[in-house]
Design a protein around this motif. Structure first.
Motif, PDB file in Angstrom:
ATOM      1  N   ARG A   1      49.783  44.077  50.193  1.00 10.11           N
ATOM      2  CA  ARG A   1      50.987  43.988  51.016  1.00 10.11           C
ATOM      3  C   ARG A   1      51.368  45.415  51.422  1.00 10.11           C
ATOM      4  O   ARG A   1      51.479  46.301  50.560  1.00 10.11           O
ATOM      5  CB  ARG A   1      52.147  43.350  50.243  1.00 10.11           C
ATOM      6  N   VAL A   2      51.578  45.613  52.718  1.00 13.31           N
ATOM      7  CA  VAL A   2      51.809  46.963  53.228  1.00 13.31           C
ATOM      8  C   VAL A   2      53.005  46.999  54.169  1.00 13.31           C
ATOM      9  O   VAL A   2      53.207  46.089  54.965  1.00 13.31           O
ATOM     10  CB  VAL A   2      50.564  47.504  53.962  1.00 13.31           C
ATOM     11  N   PRO A   3      53.805  48.072  54.112  1.00 14.39           N
ATOM     12  CA  PRO A   3      54.954  48.171  55.003  1.00 14.39           C
ATOM     13  C   PRO A   3      54.641  48.719  56.385  1.00 14.39           C
ATOM     14  O   PRO A   3      55.426  48.539  57.314  1.00 14.39           O
ATOM     15  CB  PRO A   3      55.893  49.116  54.251  1.00 14.39           C
ATOM     16  N   THR A   4      53.498  49.412  56.532  1.00 19.74           N
ATOM     17  CA  THR A   4      53.171  50.024  57.816  1.00 19.74           C
ATOM     18  C   THR A   4      51.696  49.839  58.135  1.00 19.74           C
ATOM     19  O   THR A   4      50.859  49.630  57.244  1.00 19.74           O
ATOM     20  CB  THR A   4      53.466  51.537  57.813  1.00 19.74           C
ATOM     21  N   LEU A   5      51.376  49.951  59.416  1.00 14.55           N
ATOM     22  CA  LEU A   5      49.967  49.896  59.826  1.00 14.55           C
ATOM     23  C   LEU A   5      49.166  51.036  59.214  1.00 14.55           C
ATOM     24  O   LEU A   5      47.991  50.869  58.866  1.00 14.55           O
ATOM     25  CB  LEU A   5      49.872  49.951  61.349  1.00 14.55           C
ATOM     26  N   ALA A   6      49.803  52.205  59.085  1.00 16.25           N
ATOM     27  CA  ALA A   6      49.100  53.353  58.503  1.00 16.25           C
ATOM     28  C   ALA A   6      48.690  53.062  57.066  1.00 16.25           C
ATOM     29  O   ALA A   6      47.560  53.371  56.649  1.00 16.25           O
ATOM     30  CB  ALA A   6      49.982  54.591  58.571  1.00 16.25           C
ATOM     31  N   ALA A   7      49.588  52.464  56.285  1.00 14.53           N
ATOM     32  CA  ALA A   7      49.262  52.120  54.903  1.00 14.53           C
ATOM     33  C   ALA A   7      48.171  51.055  54.849  1.00 14.53           C
ATOM     34  O   ALA A   7      47.276  51.097  53.997  1.00 14.53           O
ATOM     35  CB  ALA A   7      50.512  51.643  54.173  1.00 14.53           C
ATOM     36  N   GLN A   8      48.206  50.104  55.766  1.00 15.40           N
ATOM     37  CA  GLN A   8      47.182  49.062  55.807  1.00 15.40           C
ATOM     38  C   GLN A   8      45.808  49.672  56.071  1.00 15.40           C
ATOM     39  O   GLN A   8      44.812  49.294  55.444  1.00 15.40           O
ATOM     40  CB  GLN A   8      47.535  48.037  56.875  1.00 15.40           C
ATOM     41  N   SER A   9      45.765  50.632  56.977  1.00 12.78           N
ATOM     42  CA  SER A   9      44.509  51.301  57.288  1.00 12.78           C
ATOM     43  C   SER A   9      44.012  52.128  56.097  1.00 12.78           C
ATOM     44  O   SER A   9      42.808  52.141  55.801  1.00 12.78           O
ATOM     45  CB  SER A   9      44.699  52.201  58.516  1.00 12.78           C
ATOM     46  N   ARG A  10      44.936  52.792  55.389  1.00 17.02           N
ATOM     47  CA  ARG A  10      44.510  53.603  54.241  1.00 17.02           C
ATOM     48  C   ARG A  10      43.936  52.736  53.130  1.00 17.02           C
ATOM     49  O   ARG A  10      42.920  53.089  52.516  1.00 17.02           O
ATOM     50  CB  ARG A  10      45.696  54.423  53.724  1.00 17.02           C
TER      51      ARG A  10
ATOM     52  N   ASP B   1      42.479  49.845  53.503  1.00  9.58           N
ATOM     53  CA  ASP B   1      41.182  49.357  53.956  1.00  9.58           C
ATOM     54  C   ASP B   1      40.107  50.416  53.759  1.00  9.58           C
ATOM     55  O   ASP B   1      38.996  50.112  53.304  1.00  9.58           O
ATOM     56  CB  ASP B   1      41.264  48.947  55.431  1.00  9.58           C
ATOM     57  N   THR B   2      40.430  51.661  54.064  1.00 10.58           N
ATOM     58  CA  THR B   2      39.469  52.760  53.862  1.00 10.58           C
ATOM     59  C   THR B   2      39.105  52.897  52.390  1.00 10.58           C
ATOM     60  O   THR B   2      37.928  53.067  52.035  1.00 10.58           O
ATOM     61  CB  THR B   2      40.046  54.079  54.396  1.00 10.58           C
TER      62      THR B   2
ATOM     63  N   ARG C   1      25.546  46.682  41.979  1.00  8.44           N
ATOM     64  CA  ARG C   1      25.916  47.006  43.353  1.00  8.44           C
ATOM     65  C   ARG C   1      27.141  46.179  43.736  1.00  8.44           C
ATOM     66  O   ARG C   1      27.419  45.137  43.126  1.00  8.44           O
ATOM     67  CB  ARG C   1      24.767  46.760  44.330  1.00  8.44           C
ATOM     68  N   LEU C   2      27.855  46.665  44.744  1.00  6.13           N
ATOM     69  CA  LEU C   2      29.106  46.039  45.154  1.00  6.13           C
ATOM     70  C   LEU C   2      29.009  45.480  46.560  1.00  6.13           C
ATOM     71  O   LEU C   2      28.282  46.012  47.409  1.00  6.13           O
ATOM     72  CB  LEU C   2      30.257  47.051  45.133  1.00  6.13           C
ATOM     73  N   GLU C   3      29.803  44.425  46.799  1.00  8.25           N
ATOM     74  CA  GLU C   3      29.973  43.879  48.141  1.00  8.25           C
ATOM     75  C   GLU C   3      31.477  43.645  48.338  1.00  8.25           C
ATOM     76  O   GLU C   3      32.108  42.970  47.524  1.00  8.25           O
ATOM     77  CB  GLU C   3      29.209  42.569  48.274  1.00  8.25           C
ATOM     78  N   VAL C   4      32.049  44.207  49.394  1.00  5.23           N
ATOM     79  CA  VAL C   4      33.473  44.072  49.692  1.00  5.23           C
ATOM     80  C   VAL C   4      33.623  43.269  50.975  1.00  5.23           C
ATOM     81  O   VAL C   4      33.142  43.681  52.032  1.00  5.23           O
ATOM     82  CB  VAL C   4      34.152  45.448  49.846  1.00  5.23           C
ATOM     83  N   ASN C   5      34.276  42.124  50.866  1.00  2.00           N
ATOM     84  CA  ASN C   5      34.529  41.272  52.031  1.00  2.00           C
ATOM     85  C   ASN C   5      36.033  41.126  52.252  1.00  2.00           C
ATOM     86  O   ASN C   5      36.826  41.247  51.323  1.00  2.00           O
ATOM     87  CB  ASN C   5      33.917  39.884  51.822  1.00  2.00           C
ATOM     88  N   GLY C   6      36.408  40.836  53.496  1.00  2.00           N
ATOM     89  CA  GLY C   6      37.807  40.646  53.832  1.00  2.00           C
ATOM     90  C   GLY C   6      38.351  41.821  54.603  1.00  2.00           C
ATOM     91  O   GLY C   6      37.614  42.653  55.136  1.00  2.00           O
ATOM     92  N   GLY C   7      39.680  41.895  54.669  1.00  2.00           N
ATOM     93  CA  GLY C   7      40.330  42.957  55.418  1.00  2.00           C
ATOM     94  C   GLY C   7      41.727  42.556  55.812  1.00  2.00           C
ATOM     95  O   GLY C   7      42.296  41.588  55.288  1.00  2.00           O
ATOM     96  N   PRO C   8      42.337  43.281  56.750  1.00  2.34           N
ATOM     97  CA  PRO C   8      43.699  42.951  57.194  1.00  2.34           C
ATOM     98  C   PRO C   8      43.780  41.542  57.768  1.00  2.34           C
ATOM     99  O   PRO C   8      42.905  41.102  58.501  1.00  2.34           O
ATOM    100  CB  PRO C   8      43.977  44.004  58.274  1.00  2.34           C
TER     101      PRO C   8
END
Length: 365
Positions: free
Chosen positions: A243-252, A254-255, A268-275
């Motif tokens: 849960r994020v208050p700003t788009l900038a935080a959402q992007s950080r 995700d990175t 090994r890892l696999e990361v799925n999903g996103g905003p």
């Protein structure tokens, strides 16, 4: 209004039961047609039933949903009732009372030119089939009014956190846990490392771009892994709620999620999903909230409060494409998704009057 609310609540509409959602859509469509004088367009996307009324060239969107989180049969344990001015039943607050208020508000306007009403059928499960429709209906409009229930005490929702969802899967190597565990690559131990890393992401993602909003939360949730007690687990996974208050935080966030790397040799890892939903930032509602304050005072409704909340709604989508959005215009009550879900029925006419005044003000020449 109480009769209409009973009609909607007693037609159960669990999001995952598409037949029930379709039945509910017919009831909502008939009710809307009675009040608005026209049938809706029925839009079925991947089996999910949505409804849209459009009058003239829309400039204002009224947005709601008719699906609920309550499984079919809940009425047996949470029956419809109105006792001492409090209505109860599955979905009464989230958000069938909001739909009733919407229809009664518009019925009192007379001229509906410039209005689009969209009632979706999958908000409670992420609006997967309706997001594109919501954005299509909202794009370029002057305002979007969302009929979700109010915050505590009837406060309007002027900011909502955005949401992201991830699944992190660890692939390891199985081995006998007693005879030769060293020949395995333990996916469970690797997952433990990743969970601790993920749990620390919120502090890294937050910054001074989100003052007073409650901040970012990154929460590991559903866990799974392993096969038998005596086998080194070759597979493990965790779900992550963000849960994020700003788009900038959402992007950080995700990175940071994309940058996860294994710590245990052989895994090994696999990361799925996103905003999923962008945040509804306070700037997108400020002007509409000031308008609502003035109108509420003129209607004798008392002082309006505002609130920033962690839960997301379809208002996140309208705000995310740059449309001024005001949320929480629905019922006054509480207990969304909980056993004590309820609506204060005496507040319903006043909330409908406020919505009517807002729409009329935005559409005024």
């Amino acid at each position: 209004m109480i009769d209409d609310l009973e009609e909607l609540v007693t037609c159960e509409s669990f999001s995952s039961d598409l037949a029930a959602v379709a039945r509910s859509a017919k009831v909502v469509a008939a009710m809307g047609a009675r009040h608005l004088g026209a049938p809706p367009e029925t839009i079925v996307v991947d089996g999910v039933t949505h409804l849209r009324w459009s009058f003239g060239t829309p400039r204002v969107l009224l947005l709601g949903h008719h699906d609920t989180v309550w499984p079919i049969g809940t009425l047996a344990t949470h029956p419809w009732s109105v006792i001492d001015g409090v209505a109860r039943g599955p979905g009464v607050f989230d958000m069938k009372a909001g739909l009733v208020q919407l229809f009664h508000a518009l019925a009192g306007l007379g001229d509906l030119d410039g209005i689009c009403v969209l009632v979706t059928g999958d908000e409670e499960v992420g609006s997967t089939t309706s997001r594109a429709l919501i954005e299509e209906c909202a794009r370029g409009l002057s305002a979007a009014f969302v009929l979700e229930g109010s915050a505590d005490g009837g406060a309007l929702k002027t900011a909502r956190k955005g949401t992201s969802d991830y699944t992190v899967t660890v692939y390891g190597k199985a081995a006998h846990a007693g005879l030769e565990p060293w020949n395995g690559a333990n996916a469970g131990i690797e997952l433990a490392h990743q969970i601790l890393t993920i749990a620390g992401m919120a502090a890294l993602a937050d910054s001074t771009d989100s003052p007073g909003t409650g901040g970012t939360t990154v929460t590991p949730t559903v866990l799974a892994g392993g096969t038998t007690l005596n086998t080194v687990p070759a597979l493990a996974r965790v779900g992550v709620d963000v849960r994020v208050p700003t788009l900038a935080a959402q992007s950080r966030v995700d990175t940071l999620m994309r940058a996860l790397s294994p710590q245990v040799r052989g895994t090994r890892l696999e990361v799925n999903g996103g905003p999923n939903r962008p945040p509804m930032e306070a700037a997108m509602s400020a002007e509409l909230f000031r308008l609502a304050q003035g109108l509420a005072a003129g209607l004798g409704l008392g002082a309006l409060e505002q609130a920033s909340v962690g839960g997301a709604s379809d208002g996140n989508f309208t705000a995310g494409i740059g449309v001024a959005t005001l949320d929480g215009l629905g019922a006054v009550g509480g207990g969304a998704h909980a056993d004590h879900e309820h609506v204060i029925v005496a507040e319903m006419p006043g909330r409908a009057a406020l919505l009517r005044a807002l729409v009329a003000s935005v559409l005024a020449p």
